[in-house]
Design a protein around this motif. Structure first.
Motif, PDB file in Angstrom:
ATOM      1  N   CYS A  74       0.832  -1.209   0.000  1.00 28.98           N
ATOM      2  CA  CYS A  74       0.000   0.000   0.000  1.00 28.98           C
ATOM      3  C   CYS A  74       0.862   1.253   0.000  1.00 28.98           C
ATOM      4  O   CYS A  74       0.534   2.235  -0.669  1.00 28.98           O
ATOM      5  CB  CYS A  74      -0.952  -0.005   1.188  1.00 28.98           C
ATOM      6  N   GLY A  75       1.970   1.212   0.734  1.00 25.49           N
ATOM      7  CA  GLY A  75       2.884   2.343   0.726  1.00 25.49           C
ATOM      8  C   GLY A  75       3.455   2.600  -0.662  1.00 25.49           C
ATOM      9  O   GLY A  75       3.516   3.743  -1.117  1.00 25.49           O
ATOM     10  N   CYS A  76       3.834   1.530  -1.338  1.00 26.03           N
ATOM     11  CA  CYS A  76       4.341   1.667  -2.709  1.00 26.03           C
ATOM     12  C   CYS A  76       3.255   2.202  -3.640  1.00 26.03           C
ATOM     13  O   CYS A  76       3.512   3.060  -4.489  1.00 26.03           O
ATOM     14  CB  CYS A  76       4.848   0.321  -3.222  1.00 26.03           C
ATOM     15  N   PHE A  77       2.029   1.690  -3.455  1.00 27.29           N
ATOM     16  CA  PHE A  77       0.928   2.127  -4.306  1.00 27.29           C
ATOM     17  C   PHE A  77       0.627   3.612  -4.084  1.00 27.29           C
ATOM     18  O   PHE A  77       0.407   4.358  -5.042  1.00 27.29           O
ATOM     19  CB  PHE A  77      -0.309   1.271  -4.053  1.00 27.29           C
ATOM     20  N   VAL A  78       0.640   4.057  -2.837  1.00 27.25           N
ATOM     21  CA  VAL A  78       0.411   5.477  -2.550  1.00 27.25           C
ATOM     22  C   VAL A  78       1.516   6.318  -3.183  1.00 27.25           C
ATOM     23  O   VAL A  78       1.249   7.373  -3.782  1.00 27.25           O
ATOM     24  CB  VAL A  78       0.322   5.719  -1.026  1.00 27.25           C
ATOM     25  N   PHE A  79       2.765   5.858  -3.093  1.00 27.12           N
ATOM     26  CA  PHE A  79       3.886   6.558  -3.721  1.00 27.12           C
ATOM     27  C   PHE A  79       3.682   6.658  -5.239  1.00 27.12           C
ATOM     28  O   PHE A  79       3.901   7.715  -5.834  1.00 27.12           O
ATOM     29  CB  PHE A  79       5.197   5.841  -3.401  1.00 27.12           C
ATOM     30  N   ILE A  80       3.238   5.572  -5.859  1.00 31.19           N
ATOM     31  CA  ILE A  80       2.988   5.577  -7.305  1.00 31.19           C
ATOM     32  C   ILE A  80       1.867   6.547  -7.650  1.00 31.19           C
ATOM     33  O   ILE A  80       1.978   7.334  -8.599  1.00 31.19           O
ATOM     34  CB  ILE A  80       2.667   4.154  -7.805  1.00 31.19           C
ATOM     35  N   VAL A  81       0.777   6.532  -6.872  1.00 31.00           N
ATOM     36  CA  VAL A  81      -0.351   7.419  -7.152  1.00 31.00           C
ATOM     37  C   VAL A  81       0.063   8.879  -7.013  1.00 31.00           C
ATOM     38  O   VAL A  81      -0.246   9.710  -7.881  1.00 31.00           O
ATOM     39  CB  VAL A  81      -1.553   7.092  -6.239  1.00 31.00           C
ATOM     40  N   VAL A  82       0.784   9.209  -5.944  1.00 28.78           N
ATOM     41  CA  VAL A  82       1.228  10.595  -5.744  1.00 28.78           C
ATOM     42  C   VAL A  82       2.163  11.013  -6.886  1.00 28.78           C
ATOM     43  O   VAL A  82       2.057  12.128  -7.419  1.00 28.78           O
ATOM     44  CB  VAL A  82       1.917  10.751  -4.371  1.00 28.78           C
ATOM     45  N   SER A  83       3.058  10.113  -7.295  1.00 25.04           N
ATOM     46  CA  SER A  83       3.960  10.426  -8.417  1.00 25.04           C
ATOM     47  C   SER A  83       3.177  10.681  -9.690  1.00 25.04           C
ATOM     48  O   SER A  83       3.460  11.635 -10.428  1.00 25.04           O
ATOM     49  CB  SER A  83       4.940   9.275  -8.648  1.00 25.04           C
ATOM     50  N   TYR A  84       2.171   9.848  -9.947  1.00 29.64           N
ATOM     51  CA  TYR A  84       1.397  10.023 -11.178  1.00 29.64           C
ATOM     52  C   TYR A  84       0.515  11.261 -11.142  1.00 29.64           C
ATOM     53  O   TYR A  84       0.276  11.876 -12.182  1.00 29.64           O
ATOM     54  CB  TYR A  84       0.581   8.772 -11.496  1.00 29.64           C
ATOM     55  N   VAL A  85       0.040  11.669  -9.990  1.00 30.07           N
ATOM     56  CA  VAL A  85      -0.696  12.937  -9.899  1.00 30.07           C
ATOM     57  C   VAL A  85       0.224  14.077 -10.309  1.00 30.07           C
ATOM     58  O   VAL A  85      -0.162  14.957 -11.099  1.00 30.07           O
ATOM     59  CB  VAL A  85      -1.270  13.135  -8.479  1.00 30.07           C
ATOM     60  N   GLN A  86       1.456  14.057  -9.803  1.00 27.16           N
ATOM     61  CA  GLN A  86       2.418  15.093 -10.181  1.00 27.16           C
ATOM     62  C   GLN A  86       2.755  15.015 -11.674  1.00 27.16           C
ATOM     63  O   GLN A  86       2.876  16.046 -12.340  1.00 27.16           O
ATOM     64  CB  GLN A  86       3.698  14.953  -9.346  1.00 27.16           C
ATOM     65  N   ILE A  87       2.898  13.787 -12.186  1.00 21.65           N
ATOM     66  CA  ILE A  87       3.203  13.616 -13.613  1.00 21.65           C
ATOM     67  C   ILE A  87       2.066  14.169 -14.466  1.00 21.65           C
ATOM     68  O   ILE A  87       2.293  14.918 -15.426  1.00 21.65           O
ATOM     69  CB  ILE A  87       3.466  12.131 -13.931  1.00 21.65           C
ATOM     70  N   PHE A  88       0.817  13.822 -14.118  1.00 20.97           N
ATOM     71  CA  PHE A  88      -0.314  14.288 -14.922  1.00 20.97           C
ATOM     72  C   PHE A  88      -0.457  15.809 -14.853  1.00 20.97           C
ATOM     73  O   PHE A  88      -0.803  16.442 -15.854  1.00 20.97           O
ATOM     74  CB  PHE A  88      -1.607  13.599 -14.492  1.00 20.97           C
ATOM     75  N   ARG A  89      -0.164  16.383 -13.701  1.00 25.38           N
ATOM     76  CA  ARG A  89      -0.197  17.846 -13.600  1.00 25.38           C
ATOM     77  C   ARG A  89       0.848  18.466 -14.528  1.00 25.38           C
ATOM     78  O   ARG A  89       0.582  19.468 -15.194  1.00 25.38           O
ATOM     79  CB  ARG A  89       0.040  18.282 -12.164  1.00 25.38           C
ATOM     80  N   ALA A  90       2.044  17.884 -14.568  1.00 27.79           N
ATOM     81  CA  ALA A  90       3.100  18.404 -15.441  1.00 27.79           C
ATOM     82  C   ALA A  90       2.751  18.186 -16.912  1.00 27.79           C
ATOM     83  O   ALA A  90       2.988  19.065 -17.747  1.00 27.79           O
ATOM     84  CB  ALA A  90       4.429  17.739 -15.114  1.00 27.79           C
ATOM     85  N   VAL A  91       2.163  17.034 -17.232  1.00 23.43           N
ATOM     86  CA  VAL A  91       1.823  16.729 -18.629  1.00 23.43           C
ATOM     87  C   VAL A  91       0.747  17.681 -19.136  1.00 23.43           C
ATOM     88  O   VAL A  91       0.799  18.135 -20.282  1.00 23.43           O
ATOM     89  CB  VAL A  91       1.368  15.252 -18.764  1.00 23.43           C
ATOM     90  N   LEU A  92      -0.222  17.977 -18.304  1.00 25.18           N
ATOM     91  CA  LEU A  92      -1.297  18.878 -18.731  1.00 25.18           C
ATOM     92  C   LEU A  92      -0.795  20.299 -18.973  1.00 25.18           C
ATOM     93  O   LEU A  92      -1.460  21.085 -19.664  1.00 25.18           O
ATOM     94  CB  LEU A  92      -2.435  18.870 -17.708  1.00 25.18           C
ATOM     95  N   ARG A  93       0.385  20.638 -18.440  1.00 24.07           N
ATOM     96  CA  ARG A  93       0.971  21.958 -18.690  1.00 24.07           C
ATOM     97  C   ARG A  93       1.824  21.985 -19.956  1.00 24.07           C
ATOM     98  O   ARG A  93       2.296  23.049 -20.342  1.00 24.07           O
ATOM     99  CB  ARG A  93       1.810  22.378 -17.485  1.00 24.07           C
TER     100      ARG A  93
END
Length: 196
Positions: free
Chosen positions: A98-117
Motif C-alpha cells: 500500500c505504501g508503494c501504491f500510494v507513492f505511485i499514485v502521488v507520483s502520477y498525480v504530479q506527472i499528470f499535472r506536469a503533462v497537462l501543462r
C-alpha cells in the motif's frame, strides 16, 4: 521538452516533471540505489514468508489446487495456530504494498499535472502513452493481489483463487514487455502489416 526515455517506472516522474535535471538527479548511482532497495525489500519479504511458511506443520495433506505455492493456500493446510505469525507477515506485506501504491499514485498525480501543462498536443500524447499503460498494469496487479489476499473465506473457491492468482502473478509480467515493445514504431508497422 527533452526527449528522454525513462529507464524504469520510478524515474518517470523526473523524466516528465524535471526533464532538464534528469541526468543529474537520476545518474547511475541513483538507479543502482533504487534497484538495490527494490531487490533487498523483495528478498527480505520472500525470506520472511518462506521461513514462516516452512515452519508450519501441515495436517491436511500437502496437495494444493494451484499451479504454484500460494501462501493463503498453504495456510489452509496448516493445523497449528502459529499461522497468526504468517498472517502478521501478510499484513506487513500489504502495508508495504500500500505504501508503494500510494507513492505511485502521488507520483502520477504530479506527472499528470506536469503533462497537462505541456503546450503541444503531441508532447502530451507522448507522455500519456508512456504513463497510462504502466498505470493500468500496476492497477491490475495491485487490485488482484489485494483481492487474493484480503477476500473473505466465504467467497473463496479453487477456480476463483486460480484465476485471481494468474491475474496478478502471470499477466502483469507478460503484458509489460508487450506494452513497451508496442511503443516501438518499427514493431507497430510490422504488426499492422501482419494484421492487414
Amino acid at each position: 521538452m527533452v526527449d528522454i526515455e525513462p529507464r524504469s517506472r520510478r524515474d518517470r516522474y523526473i523524466a516528465i516533471c524535471k526533464p532538464l535535471h534528469y541526468g543529474t538527479l537520476l545518474g547511475s548511482r541513483a538507479c543502482v540505489h533504487m534497484a538495490a532497495a527494490a531487490w533487498a525489500t523483495g528478498v527480505l519479504n520472500a525470506l520472511l514468508h518462506t521461513a514462516s511458511t516452512f515452519s508450519l506443520p501441515l495436517c491436511k495433506g500437502n496437495a494444493l489446487g494451484q499451479f504454484f505455492c500460494e501462501i493463503p493456500q498453504i495456510l489452509k493446510l496448516s493445523c497449528s495456530h502459529s499461522y497468526l505469525r504468517e498472517l502478521g507477515l501478510i499484513v506487513f506485506s500489504v502495508l508495504i504494498g500500500c505504501g508503494c501504491f500510494v507513492f505511485i499514485v502521488v507520483s502520477y498525480v504530479q506527472i499528470f499535472r506536469a503533462v497537462l501543462r505541456i503546450p503541444s498536443e503531441q508532447g502530451r500524447h507522448k507522455a500519456f502513452s508512456t504513463c497510462l499503460p504502466h498505470l493500468a498494469v500496476v492497477s491490475l496487479f495491485v487490485s488482484t493481489a489485494m483481492f487474493a489476499y484480503l477476500k473473505p473465506p466465504s467467497i473463496s473457491s479453487p477456480s476463483l483463487d486460480l484465476v485471481v492468482s494468474v491475474l496478478y502473478s502471470v499477466v502483469p509480467p507478460a503484458v509489460n514487455p508487450l506494452i513497451y515493445s508496442m511503443r516501438n514504431q518499427e514493431l507497430k508497422d510490422a504488426v499492422c502489416k501482419l494484421v492487414s
